[in-house]
Design a protein around this motif. Structure first.
Motif, PDB file in Angstrom:
ATOM      1  N   THR A  91       0.830  -1.204   0.000  1.00  5.07           N
ATOM      2  CA  THR A  91       0.000   0.000   0.000  1.00  5.07           C
ATOM      3  C   THR A  91       0.864   1.253   0.000  1.00  5.07           C
ATOM      4  N   GLN A 120      -2.694   6.057  -6.229  1.00  5.17           N
ATOM      5  CA  GLN A 120      -2.815   5.337  -4.959  1.00  5.17           C
ATOM      6  C   GLN A 120      -3.106   3.863  -5.197  1.00  5.17           C
ATOM      7  N   THR A 122      -4.003   0.602  -2.773  1.00  6.22           N
ATOM      8  CA  THR A 122      -4.348   0.182  -1.420  1.00  6.22           C
ATOM      9  C   THR A 122      -4.680  -1.303  -1.433  1.00  6.22           C
TER      10      THR A 122
END
Length: 125
Positions: A91, A120, A122
């Protein structure tokens, strides 16, 4: 310099896969080495993978070796990072970078003069 735009981040469960893309414009991308870096909250920017512009040799951080694959398509001016068997520790915000450098400098973020905006990733447990 080249302009870089990443895409493909998101949320995935442990063991899942994601593919990131890095679209380049502005210069002849084939003459640039490319790297992927990541930055987790509270940590520094970490080398993930790199690919040289001569011969297309690839290099990986030990933490991702065997799970991630970097590639490039010079005709499309695009680089890729395929991430498999993702873990929560993967992450981070992922950045692509490019520079006209030799392979020995791929690992160092300070070697690059072009960066994307980041995407991003995750990984939930």
């Amino acid at each position: 310099q080249v302009q870089l735009v990443e895409s493909g981040g998101g949320l995935v469960r442990t063991g899942g896969s994601l593919g990131l893309s890095c679209a380049a414009s502005g210069r002849t991308f084939s003459r640039y080495a490319m790297g992927w870096f990541r930055q987790a909250p509270g940590k520094g920017r970490e080398f993930v993978a790199g690919i040289s512009w001569i011969g297309g040799s690839t290099y990986y951080a030990d933490s991702v070796k065997g799970r991630f694959a970097i590639s490039r398509d010079s005709d499309k001016n695009t680089g890729y990072l395929q991430m498999n068997n993702l873990k929560p520790e993967d992450t981070a915000v992922y950045y692509c970078a490019a520079a006209s450098i030799m392979w020995s400098r791929l690992y160092n973020a300070n070697s690059y003069d072009s960066w994307g905006q980041g995407t991003q990733v995750t990984v939930s447990s």
